[in-house]
Write a protein that holds these residues in place. Sequence first.
Motif, PDB file in Angstrom:
ATOM      1  N   UNK A 218      10.170  21.071  -7.635  1.00 54.26           N
ATOM      2  CA  UNK A 218      10.358  20.115  -8.382  1.00 54.26           C
ATOM      3  C   UNK A 218      11.610  19.076  -7.684  1.00 54.26           C
ATOM      4  N   UNK A 219      12.712  19.777  -7.829  1.00 57.54           N
ATOM      5  CA  UNK A 219      13.976  19.035  -7.631  1.00 57.54           C
ATOM      6  C   UNK A 219      13.922  18.533  -6.046  1.00 57.54           C
ATOM      7  N   UNK A 220      13.418  19.454  -4.917  1.00 58.79           N
ATOM      8  CA  UNK A 220      13.108  18.811  -3.690  1.00 58.79           C
ATOM      9  C   UNK A 220      12.474  17.473  -3.326  1.00 58.79           C
ATOM     10  N   UNK A 221      11.029  17.771  -4.283  1.00 60.06           N
ATOM     11  CA  UNK A 221      10.076  16.725  -4.234  1.00 60.06           C
ATOM     12  C   UNK A 221      10.637  15.499  -4.694  1.00 60.06           C
ATOM     13  N   UNK A 222      11.343  15.448  -5.773  1.00 66.58           N
ATOM     14  CA  UNK A 222      12.037  14.245  -6.443  1.00 66.58           C
ATOM     15  C   UNK A 222      13.095  13.536  -5.429  1.00 66.58           C
ATOM     16  N   UNK A 223      13.793  14.746  -4.817  1.00 66.03           N
ATOM     17  CA  UNK A 223      14.727  13.957  -3.716  1.00 66.03           C
ATOM     18  C   UNK A 223      14.104  13.352  -2.444  1.00 66.03           C
ATOM     19  N   UNK A 224      12.762  13.832  -2.029  1.00 66.21           N
ATOM     20  CA  UNK A 224      12.235  13.230  -0.744  1.00 66.21           C
ATOM     21  C   UNK A 224      11.444  11.819  -1.254  1.00 66.21           C
TER      22      UNK A 224
ATOM     23  N   UNK B 157       0.816  -1.161   0.167  1.00 67.21           N
ATOM     24  CA  UNK B 157       0.206   0.093   0.021  1.00 67.21           C
ATOM     25  C   UNK B 157       0.994   1.422   0.067  1.00 67.21           C
ATOM     26  N   UNK B 158       1.783   1.266   0.640  1.00 63.39           N
ATOM     27  CA  UNK B 158       2.842   2.441   0.771  1.00 63.39           C
ATOM     28  C   UNK B 158       3.350   2.691  -0.586  1.00 63.39           C
ATOM     29  N   UNK B 159       3.967   1.614  -1.312  1.00 67.99           N
ATOM     30  CA  UNK B 159       4.375   1.720  -2.601  1.00 67.99           C
ATOM     31  C   UNK B 159       3.439   2.078  -3.453  1.00 67.99           C
ATOM     32  N   UNK B 160       2.384   1.610  -3.483  1.00 62.68           N
ATOM     33  CA  UNK B 160       0.993   2.052  -4.601  1.00 62.68           C
ATOM     34  C   UNK B 160       0.682   3.481  -4.468  1.00 62.68           C
ATOM     35  N   UNK B 161       0.723   4.061  -3.171  1.00 64.09           N
ATOM     36  CA  UNK B 161       0.509   5.505  -3.145  1.00 64.09           C
ATOM     37  C   UNK B 161       1.744   6.418  -3.515  1.00 64.09           C
ATOM     38  N   UNK B 162       2.684   5.726  -3.058  1.00 66.24           N
ATOM     39  CA  UNK B 162       4.071   6.566  -3.688  1.00 66.24           C
ATOM     40  C   UNK B 162       4.332   6.844  -4.981  1.00 66.24           C
ATOM     41  N   UNK B 163       3.740   5.650  -5.744  1.00 68.84           N
ATOM     42  CA  UNK B 163       4.033   5.400  -7.119  1.00 68.84           C
ATOM     43  C   UNK B 163       2.901   6.537  -7.779  1.00 68.84           C
ATOM     44  N   UNK B 164       1.878   6.409  -7.080  1.00 72.05           N
ATOM     45  CA  UNK B 164       0.640   7.241  -7.672  1.00 72.05           C
ATOM     46  C   UNK B 164       1.044   8.631  -7.300  1.00 72.05           C
ATOM     47  N   UNK B 165       1.629   9.194  -6.095  1.00 77.66           N
ATOM     48  CA  UNK B 165       2.098  10.501  -5.973  1.00 77.66           C
ATOM     49  C   UNK B 165       3.223  10.989  -7.001  1.00 77.66           C
ATOM     50  N   UNK B 166       4.099  10.011  -7.136  1.00 81.44           N
ATOM     51  CA  UNK B 166       5.235  10.456  -8.270  1.00 81.44           C
ATOM     52  C   UNK B 166       4.412  10.853  -9.310  1.00 81.44           C
ATOM     53  N   UNK B 167       3.584   9.968  -9.783  1.00 78.86           N
ATOM     54  CA  UNK B 167       2.793  10.071 -10.971  1.00 78.86           C
ATOM     55  C   UNK B 167       2.301  11.376 -11.203  1.00 78.86           C
ATOM     56  N   UNK B 168       1.461  11.862 -10.236  1.00 82.50           N
ATOM     57  CA  UNK B 168       0.635  13.079 -10.477  1.00 82.50           C
ATOM     58  C   UNK B 168       1.597  14.243 -10.425  1.00 82.50           C
ATOM     59  N   UNK B 169       2.898  14.249  -9.801  1.00 87.08           N
ATOM     60  CA  UNK B 169       3.761  14.987  -9.791  1.00 87.08           C
ATOM     61  C   UNK B 169       4.795  15.138 -11.073  1.00 87.08           C
ATOM     62  N   UNK B 170       4.311  14.064 -11.936  1.00 86.39           N
ATOM     63  CA  UNK B 170       5.338  13.694 -13.081  1.00 86.39           C
ATOM     64  C   UNK B 170       6.524  13.496 -12.908  1.00 86.39           C
TER      65      UNK B 170
END
Lengths: 116, 116, 116, 116
Positions: free
Chosen positions: B62-68, A71-84
């Motif tokens: 952007x850079x800081x979010x990517x790092x975290x 679940x943690x990975x799923x939301x992390x992946x989704x968050x990265x996606x919406x942030x592109x």
Amino acid sequence: MSDLIELRDRMRAFTDERDWAQFHDPKSLLLALVGEVGELAELFQWVPADQAIERAASDPLRRRAAEELADVLAYLVRLADVLDIDLAEVTRAKLADSAQRFPAGDVRGEAPDKAL
Amino acid sequence: MSDLIELRDRMRAFTDERDWAQFHDPKSLLLALVGEVGELAELFQWVPADQAIERAASDPLRRRAAEELADVLAYLVRLADVLDIDLAEVTRAKLADSAQRFPAGDVRGEAPDKAL
Amino acid sequence: MSDLIELRDRMRAFTDERDWAQFHDPKSLLLALVGEVGELAELFQWVPADQAIERAASDPLRRRAAEELADVLAYLVRLADVLDIDLAEVTRAKLADSAQRFPAGDVRGEAPDKAL
Amino acid sequence: MSDLIELRDRMRAFTDERDWAQFHDPKSLLLALVGEVGELAELFQWVPADQAIERAASDPLRRRAAEELADVLAYLVRLADVLDIDLAEVTRAKLADSAQRFPAGDVRGEAPDKAL
């Protein structure tokens, strides 16, 4: 195929099929991530530190830990996606950076305040 | 090669070269994960919800979010490794399970209390 | 009597009556705190930011938010107790320090990266 | 005077003097709380579980732990305030409820999955 790209695409499809993208702004996804990290923490909170690996080697803790990690990975992946943001790429870059900031010869066997 | 396996192996080598495995019991890694989630949260805490994506589209956010995001993934991968859990596999299984528990027709457009 | 001292004493009695002090090392209490913060986060994750106060004005969200806020405070108070830290006193000191670091005239209306 | 009421009033004044109430919606305060919990977690992450109390008995860990505990409490008090929830009252009620759900005779010496 990269498994992080595959998971990103699965989460994207899962979200779109349910019309849930409207709820997935970054702050909301961050709170969802915090919720899942909290569930993972609860599984281990009262387990003695030196018994955690052994207990998590068999059910029920093994199955539950696996679910919460997922679940943690799923939301992390989704968050990265919406942030592109390309999660695999930025993590490779960050690890290369950490390797330079913490030369093995300088920090061997000593816990730094912050390793990453 | 799977990028989650690659990151697991990189984190393992990074850890071993510094003799840091001694610090990486599950509860300690969980606290490290919480620390990185906290740093990610701080980046977005005062950003208005409807401006978060736009602000994260350019630096410095952007850079800081990517790092975290990278740091969160790195500790998540490391935690799964010490627990001997295949992160990609369990996440695929969990998403398949969630797809069954939340049939698209039943939950379309409605935020569930818990989606995963 | 100070309510933080009263809550500390209640948590201490609750713990001792159940012989649970053996589980209350700082890292375990920290994970318990994280678990409760996670439960609080889940209550609000999918609520639109501009509707959160209104929704939390009535049940069921009001009752559930109150319970989770209580749980977070209970573990925070307990953690401070095992660390032998006077929570009220250090918070007063920290607020006085923050007031100096962020002079009202300098930061008025601007969200700082970190306020506390 | 109740110290939680006093802290609530201090946080309210601190916020108003800086015109920061505009940033203090519940989800933003929750992320700020998560950020402070993360900083607290980072202080203890690599400390061996059985040395945490001893190390936190003296500086620099003592001072830093006190500051982060204070920050967590400050945001918790502020969040309760914007939700119009009496933190001391709901915590007393929750502890009374927990005392009933976990009769000392039934759970003595055994770590429950969830104590609060």
